[in-house]
Enzyme design. Sequence first.
Site, mmCIF file in Angstrom:
data_model
loop_
_atom_site.group_PDB
_atom_site.id
_atom_site.type_symbol
_atom_site.label_atom_id
_atom_site.label_comp_id
_atom_site.label_asym_id
_atom_site.label_seq_id
_atom_site.Cartn_x
_atom_site.Cartn_y
_atom_site.Cartn_z
ATOM 1 N N LYS A 140 2.137 5.867 8.588
ATOM 2 C CA LYS A 140 2.056 4.678 9.432
ATOM 3 C C LYS A 140 3.457 4.211 9.826
ATOM 4 O O LYS A 140 3.723 3.929 10.995
ATOM 5 C CB LYS A 140 1.325 3.566 8.683
ATOM 6 C CG LYS A 140 1.103 2.300 9.489
ATOM 7 C CD LYS A 140 0.552 1.176 8.625
ATOM 8 C CE LYS A 140 -0.755 1.537 7.986
ATOM 9 N NZ LYS A 140 -1.338 0.392 7.232
ATOM 10 N N ASN A 144 -6.564 -12.723 8.225
ATOM 11 C CA ASN A 144 -5.603 -12.690 9.329
ATOM 12 C C ASN A 144 -5.877 -11.567 10.324
ATOM 13 O O ASN A 144 -5.852 -11.780 11.539
ATOM 14 C CB ASN A 144 -4.176 -12.523 8.788
ATOM 15 C CG ASN A 144 -3.524 -13.866 8.528
ATOM 16 O OD1 ASN A 144 -4.081 -14.907 8.836
ATOM 17 N ND2 ASN A 144 -2.349 -13.837 7.946
ATOM 18 N N LYS A 178 4.160 0.910 -1.612
ATOM 19 C CA LYS A 178 3.091 -0.083 -1.735
ATOM 20 C C LYS A 178 3.106 -0.624 -3.163
ATOM 21 O O LYS A 178 3.633 0.020 -4.082
ATOM 22 C CB LYS A 178 1.729 0.549 -1.438
ATOM 23 C CG LYS A 178 0.697 -0.443 -0.924
ATOM 24 C CD LYS A 178 0.936 -0.834 0.517
ATOM 25 C CE LYS A 178 -0.154 -1.785 1.011
ATOM 26 N NZ LYS A 178 0.006 -2.126 2.431
ATOM 27 N N LYS A 190 8.864 0.697 2.389
ATOM 28 C CA LYS A 190 8.321 -0.486 3.053
ATOM 29 C C LYS A 190 6.813 -0.463 2.934
ATOM 30 O O LYS A 190 6.166 0.529 3.281
ATOM 31 C CB LYS A 190 8.710 -0.478 4.546
ATOM 32 C CG LYS A 190 8.290 -1.749 5.275
ATOM 33 C CD LYS A 190 9.292 -2.848 5.028
ATOM 34 C CE LYS A 190 8.791 -4.194 5.550
ATOM 35 N NZ LYS A 190 7.804 -4.826 4.648
ATOM 36 N N GLN A 237 1.061 4.736 4.025
ATOM 37 C CA GLN A 237 2.158 3.962 4.588
ATOM 38 C C GLN A 237 3.291 4.865 5.083
ATOM 39 O O GLN A 237 3.985 4.528 6.041
ATOM 40 C CB GLN A 237 2.694 2.988 3.534
ATOM 41 C CG GLN A 237 3.456 1.809 4.100
ATOM 42 C CD GLN A 237 2.545 0.734 4.680
ATOM 43 O OE1 GLN A 237 1.504 0.429 4.128
ATOM 44 N NE2 GLN A 237 2.940 0.161 5.802
ATOM 45 N N ASP A 248 -0.109 -8.379 1.690
ATOM 46 C CA ASP A 248 -1.300 -7.575 1.955
ATOM 47 C C ASP A 248 -2.471 -8.440 1.510
ATOM 48 O O ASP A 248 -2.335 -9.662 1.427
ATOM 49 C CB ASP A 248 -1.227 -6.241 1.194
ATOM 50 C CG ASP A 248 -2.227 -5.196 1.705
ATOM 51 O OD1 ASP A 248 -3.358 -5.568 2.023
ATOM 52 O OD2 ASP A 248 -1.888 -4.009 1.773
ATOM 53 N N THR A 300 -0.913 -7.577 12.967
ATOM 54 C CA THR A 300 -1.842 -6.475 12.680
ATOM 55 C C THR A 300 -3.082 -6.563 13.567
ATOM 56 O O THR A 300 -3.524 -5.559 14.133
ATOM 57 C CB THR A 300 -2.246 -6.472 11.200
ATOM 58 O OG1 THR A 300 -1.074 -6.491 10.380
ATOM 59 C CG2 THR A 300 -3.057 -5.229 10.865
#
Length: 460
Positions: free
Chosen positions: A128, A255, A140, A104, A125, A180, A224
Amino acid sequence: MSTIEATLNSKKQQAKQYVKDVYHATEQRNPHETEFLQAVKEIVDSLIPVLARQPQYMESGILERLLEPEKVVSFRVPWVDDHGRVQVNRGYRVQFNSALGPYKGGLRFHPTVNQSIVKFLGFEQIFKNSLTGQLIGGGKGGSDFDPKGKSDMEVMRFCQSFMSELYQHIGPDTDVPAGDVGVSAREIGYLFGQYKKLRGQFEAGVLTGKGLEYGGSLARTEATGYGLVYFVREMLQDKGLDFNGKTVVVSGSGNVSIYAIEKAMEFGARVVACSDSDGCIYDENGINLDTVKKLKETGNERISAYTEKHPNAQYLEDCTQIWTIPCDIALPCATQNEIDEKTAKTLLNNGVKAVGEGANMPSTLEAVNVFVDQDILFAPAKAANAGGVAVSALEMAQNGSKHMWSFEEVDTRLQEIMKGIYQNSIQAASDYGTPDNLVAGANIAGFMKVADAMIAQGVI
């Protein structure tokens, strides 16, 4: 020195040498991947106390396996521009670790994308995603394609070509990409449409960040930025502080930045600056968020246009100047390595009390050391900006159940997840001799869950 102390010291020295040897081997194998090596160095050094106390991780070769992606895919992406000319970009997908679930991680479309950047992002990632408590592994991807200045048709043709290769490597239970930098709802829509055509079936769970009309989640856009502020709030409250009345500077204006500004303001902060790649604005009276949203979300204009609506605000042409503006709380939300050692010292001299990373690895190792050594409250990216992937996982859950949750329900779950990440990170830091060090704590908490799963699943 007692026998117990001598034994502990010996184990720590063994762990230090092990980490040194593993990092050196990684450096030799990936000599030009500077971003990846930076991420590796920051993480493995903080794991020494864990490895000393639990040598089974060394005996099982966990670091050696963890530092090598399970799969790296690199491919050509040909597409035709609006003038009929053939263009060629390079695409990547790094499937780093699936011990906790399907890979993911987002897709980044930006001219700077290369294998080193994709590997650094994928490696981060892993930890995280582990911290979120969701069953998702680390991955990623992306391309050196720049959507900026391209027409919708050009972006569509690129995305269709990109997915024509990528679709072979992803799936709801295999690898679930998201957006992203440079990949918003528009790009996700084109990617999903091409995947659906190639597969001949509607698999909502194959991508996250989708439009609400076809399986997206409420609160994903805000996740986020909101999550960052929720995490920093926990960090502040632990020291008897809060956002109310504090002066805040937020880099970026995408964002993450917009919704970090929104939530910080909701908590009573005065946000005085934000930026884009061209420059930054400083509004002593507080940023007018409606103006920023109109410029960036609907108009796709440069942040310099803010001063046309608010002539009392200042525009600084160098975006790095944002970190010269005095503030109580700094939220770097733009890009990697935007805060170096010199910048960190400037923030320190200007009275910063807390730093929360909204972008991926926005502070260099030297900058992080400045903050940690000077006891500045510091929220590292892999913990503080995990809100986006956390809500992506919630989107996957909604897709699986074919049920859509309300904004309030998703936001409540997000707050609980960010609080849990903070508590687990601060506890791990304390347990392994680095109290209040969230960098070490987040690395340790994220690592142990993945490492234990890897041991349980055998050498694969």
